[in-house]
Structures are given as C-alpha cells and as structure tokens.
Design an enzyme around this catalytic site. Structure first.
Site, short mmCIF file in Angstrom:
data_model
loop_
_atom_site.label_atom_id
_atom_site.label_comp_id
_atom_site.label_asym_id
_atom_site.label_seq_id
_atom_site.Cartn_x
_atom_site.Cartn_y
_atom_site.Cartn_z
N LYS A 1 37.73 41.11 47.75
CA LYS A 1 37.26 40.12 48.71
C LYS A 1 35.91 40.51 49.33
O LYS A 1 35.14 39.66 49.75
CB LYS A 1 38.30 39.91 49.81
CG LYS A 1 39.67 39.53 49.24
CD LYS A 1 40.16 38.23 49.73
CE LYS A 1 41.43 37.72 49.08
NZ LYS A 1 42.09 38.49 48.04
C1 PLP Z 1 42.81 38.03 46.87
C2 PLP Z 1 43.25 39.00 45.83
C3 PLP Z 1 43.65 38.60 44.54
C4 PLP Z 1 43.73 37.14 44.13
O1 PLP Z 1 42.47 36.54 44.00
P1 PLP Z 1 42.32 34.96 44.01
O2 PLP Z 1 40.87 34.68 44.07
O3 PLP Z 1 43.03 34.49 45.27
O4 PLP Z 1 42.98 34.44 42.80
C5 PLP Z 1 44.00 39.57 43.62
N1 PLP Z 1 43.99 40.88 43.95
C6 PLP Z 1 43.62 41.31 45.18
C7 PLP Z 1 43.66 42.77 45.48
C8 PLP Z 1 43.23 40.40 46.16
O5 PLP Z 1 42.86 40.84 47.38
#
Ligand code: PLP
Length: 501
Positions: free
Chosen positions: A113
């Site tokens: 993120k």
């Molecule tokens: C948010 C997240 C995901 C999922 O990503 P999306 O864009 O919501 O599909 C996968 N792994 C981690 C560690 C995340 O923080």
C-alpha cells in the site's frame, strides 16, 4: 487526458479534479476516457531508468494537467530514502528456485500500500492547488490494520492536509496497534474505538455524511476527502511497477524486448491486479494476469464462471488484507472490457447492491477468461508454501505472497505454461511474523510467544534482520493513547480540527 465515471454520471474531469473528488457523484469510479499506448521502444528504454523515472514516465500521460516538473517532484518526494529502504524502490528478486518476486514492501509500513499511499498525498496536494481549492483536506480512515498506518505515514506533515484514523481497540494486532499509536506528525490524529471494525467504519461514514459536521468544518476551511483504493490517485502509481518489473527482466537479460510475461497477484480489492491490466492495455507484453485469492474466493469463482456472488460466509484468514467479499475495483475492469458501457456496468452494480450478485454477458466473460486465470489457496496450503519455499531456497514469503506462489504452482500444473512469470510480493514476512514464524519454526516452538519475541526468533531462523520500523516499536512513546466510544468519534474529530465542538 480526461476522466469519467463508470456509471455515466460525470465526464470531462481533469485528473486533479478526479483525484480530489475521490469517488464520482453517481457512486461510480473515475477512469481515463481514452487509452494510453507505449511503443516497445519506449518500454525498452525504461531498462536504463531509475524507478523514479520509470514512475514519472508512466504517470505523465495520465496526469496531463500536471507539468513534467510537478510529476517529477511528487515522485521524488514519495520514492526516496529513508522512507524506502532500497534505492531500487520495487526490486525484482530471483530466488535460488528460479522464481521472480517483485517486492513491493520496502516502504515505511512494509506492505505494498505504501507504493500508492506515499505518493497520493503529494498528488492530492498538487491537485488542490491546481483546482484552486480554498479549504484544507481532511482524510478520515477506518482501518482494520494495514491501510491506516500506510495512510498515516503518507499524509504525515503534508501541507494543507489532516489525517485522522480510527481502529477497533481489540481488532488489530499488537504490532499494528503500536505502529499507529506511536505515529509522529503535526497533522495526524489516531483513536482506538471501543468496538469492532464495523463500528469504526460505520462511525466514519456517519461523520463523513453528517451535514452539520460538514457545515461546521466548512466554517473553519476544512473539507473531507478519501484515501481508499477507489481513488484514481492510488491506482495510477501502481501501474508503474509492472513496467518496472518488465524493465528489470530486460535489463537482466532474462527476456528479449517484446517477449510476453505473466504476473501473479495476491488479490483482495482488485486494485493491484487492475493496475497490471492497465499496464497491459498500454502495450506491456503481458500474457496472463493470474489472480490469487485466499478462502474468500469470490474472485476465483467470478473469473471462472462470469457470476459474481458475495452471498457467502466471510472467512478470517492468515492473509487478512485479502479478506474481502466486494472487490470495488472490479467495476473499472468491467467498464474497460465492455468498451465503456456505463449502462451495463450500472445495471450489474445495482444487481450487486440489491441481490448481492450479478452475471456478466458472454462477450465480457470471454474477454475475462482470455486475460485472467484464477485459483485460491487455503491457510494450510499457505503455511506449507512458506515452509517449502524457505526450505528449498532460503527465501521467506509473507502469508499474502505465499498465496500467490501456491496458486502459481497450480497454474503451471494445469496449463503447462512455461512463460516467464513474476510473482507480486505484497508484504514483508516480518509484517505477518506470527504466521510466518509458525510456518517456518513449527507450532510448538511459537506457542505462547509474544509478537515481539517472534520477531527476533524469525530473524534468527532466517538470517534476515528485523526491519527498523518494527525493531524499536515497543520502545517508542505512545502519542495517541485515547480510546473513544463509537458515539464520541465525531466530537474527537471536531476537537482535533477546530479545538472545540
Ligand atoms: C491490500 C493488500 C493486498 C490486496 O490488494 P488489492 O489491491 O486490494 O487487491 C494483498 N496483500 C497485501 C499485503 C495487502 O496489504
């Protein structure tokens, strides 16, 4: 480049307007109104560029109301030391087993993120200046863990913004809680809510839409905006790392220009993998996008059958950031695959709202199966994958990335496809250390240990060092000790912003 809503209600917005608004007034999501195309020469040229230049190259054709200098400044402010712990920013790692992992967790909160939330505040701040926004922006977040901390780190001390995060007092891990209540920055507020995640989320939505609160804030030159993953300003920076991975494969001589590759993406809200879809549409030679899900396998069913059905039990798994039943960003994919058919998309979205399910038409379904492949992995398979990869190669996967690896193995078995494949790695193994330690050290060894004891045990067993962001966490001063009742959330916001209520 202009932006329009997937539900047809808004058209002709600049990127600055779309980023500032976050979500469209008709409930749809903003998407670019035309297609960006890169030539093979442009893509090959990225092999010689830094991550920052690759990102600026990808952002430019989408943010045409930004000057090249503005884009460069946003990128330089976001992707730099010491926020990121490697100059490569998003390194492509090849394991002893020959797999390639794109590590997207070298930012301040150790999960992917950060790739978007480190730059979004800069894009937003620029967008406010461009659109002549007289107010300061207030970002409210209800979080079950990862997003809250990433948003706090991204927005801390960004001028003309405030960031306020609510988390469920009993609903996050000890590490996640400490990460948030020790948060530094002059524009941040953090509150524990006595309740669960739904209580926090409901409270935030109520504040957001309370006319009296909105009016009171306006009197003090504040207005609300959103930092969640439906904001185009979070999606567009993610396209860059797909190009970056391809450029690194070229640079390392693994592939020749134009050669197709696959990506495996551990998926929840469909934001990450959708960025891969946009990269492919821009001309990146991608054969398949492999969507890896956990036990909440609503996307696997959708990709296989064309029916999206969220009427099922919500499962808590050891890959919690993928525990999602409504993947909001899918709406953008449907809009693109139907050739911008807002009417069709609106129909499916109202079916989803009213019945919890929708069926796409045959041609859309065909386009999806042509491009995407999907499977899912249980918690047990995930733990086994972490153990096996560590034993075989010494490489350590977090629980989300391990779902990706497990699904990739199944993909190879079922399709026999030998195309070079990049597994997108979404979190540091230390971020989900309890499960990773359980997988590598065994149930008996970890029983009864605290999260902090497990951090050093995991470091010792793997030869990795505990990331600095986690190492001294239990020694940092608590700056945000307050626990509020759900009905006190609004007053807490007002007190922080205007000093009284
Ligand atoms: C948010 C997240 C995901 C999922 O990503 P999306 O864009 O919501 O599909 C996968 N792994 C981690 C560690 C995340 O923080």
């Amino acid at each position: 480049m202009l932006y329009e809503s997937t539900r047809g209600g808004q058209k002709g917005l600049t990127s600055a307007e779309a980023i500032k608004q976050g979500i469209a007034g008709d409930g749809g999501l903003f998407v670019p109104d035309s297609r960006v195309r890169f030539s093979l020469e442009q893509i090959a040229a990225m092999a010689g560029m830094s991550y920052q230049d690759r990102a600026a190259t990808v952002l430019a054709p989408y943010l045409t109301d930004f000057t090249a200098g503005e884009i460069r400044e946003c990128v330089a402010n976001a992707y730099r030391a010491p926020k990121f712990d490697t100059p490569a920013i998003a390194p492509l790692v090849r394991t002893a087993g020959g797999d390639h992992y794109l590590e997207l967790w070298h930012g301040p909160t150790l999960a992917f993120k950060d790739m978007a939330l480190q730059i979004l505040p800069h894009l937003l701040q620029r967008s406010m200046t461009k659109t002549g926004e007289p107010f300061d922006i207030v970002i409210l977040v209800a979080t079950s863990g990862d997003t809250g901390k990433a948003a706090l780190e991204g927005f801390r001390d960004v001028p003309k913004t405030r960031i306020i995060v609510f988390f469920p007092n009993q609903g996050v891990s000890e590490v996640q809680k400490l990460q948030m209540i020790t948060q530094e920055g002059g524009n941040v507020g953090v509150f524990a809510v006595r309740g669960n995640f739904d209580d926090a989320q409901t409270g935030v939505k109520a504040i957001f839409t309370d006319p009296e609160t909105v009016k009171k804030l306006a009197e003090h030159n504040f207005k609300f905006s959103s930092a969640n993953s439906i904001n185009w300003g979070r999606l567009v920076p993610q396209i860059a790392y797909y190009f970056s991975a391809y450029a690194d494969l070229l640079k390392n001589g693994v592939i020749a220009p134009g050669e197709q590759i696959n990506f495996v993406v551990p998926t929840g809200n469909f934001g990450n993998i959708l960025a891969g879809f946009y990269a492919r549409r821009m001309g990146l030679p991608v054969r398949r996008l492999i969507c890896a899900a956990n036990t909440n396998n609503v996307l696997t069913d959708f990709i296989r059958t064309g029916t999206y059905d969220k009427n099922r039990r919500f499962e808590k798994t050891i890959s919690p950031s993928m525990d999602i039943l409504v993947s909001s960003n899918l709406e953008r994919l449907l809009y693109e695959l139907t050739g911008h058919d807002a009417e069709k998309v609106s129909g499916w979205m109202s079916d989803l709202r009213d019945k919890g399910r929708y069926d796409v038409d045959r041609s859309t379904r065909y386009r999806i199966t042509e491009l995407f492949w999907s499977d899912w992995a249980s918690d047990d398979e995930t733990l086994k994958t972490i153990r096996k990869v560590h034993e075989d190669t010494g490489y350590v996967l977090d629980t989300h990335t391990a779902v990706g690896k497990a699904v990739y193995e199944r993909y190879k078995e079922e399709t026999g496809d030998g195309t070079w494949t990049v597994i997108v790695s979404t979190a540091s193994p230390f971020k989900f250390n309890a499960s990773v330690a359980r997988a590598i050290l065994g149930e008996d060894t970890v029983a009864g240990k605290s999260e902090f004891e497990l951090l050093s045990m995991l470091a010792e067993a793997t030869g990795l060092s505990v990331p600095p962001a986690l190492r001294d966490l239990d020694k940092k001063p608590v700056l945000h000790p307050r626990v509020v009742e759900p009905e006190e959330m609004r007053d807490a916001v007002l007190a922080m912003l205007i000093g009284r209520n």
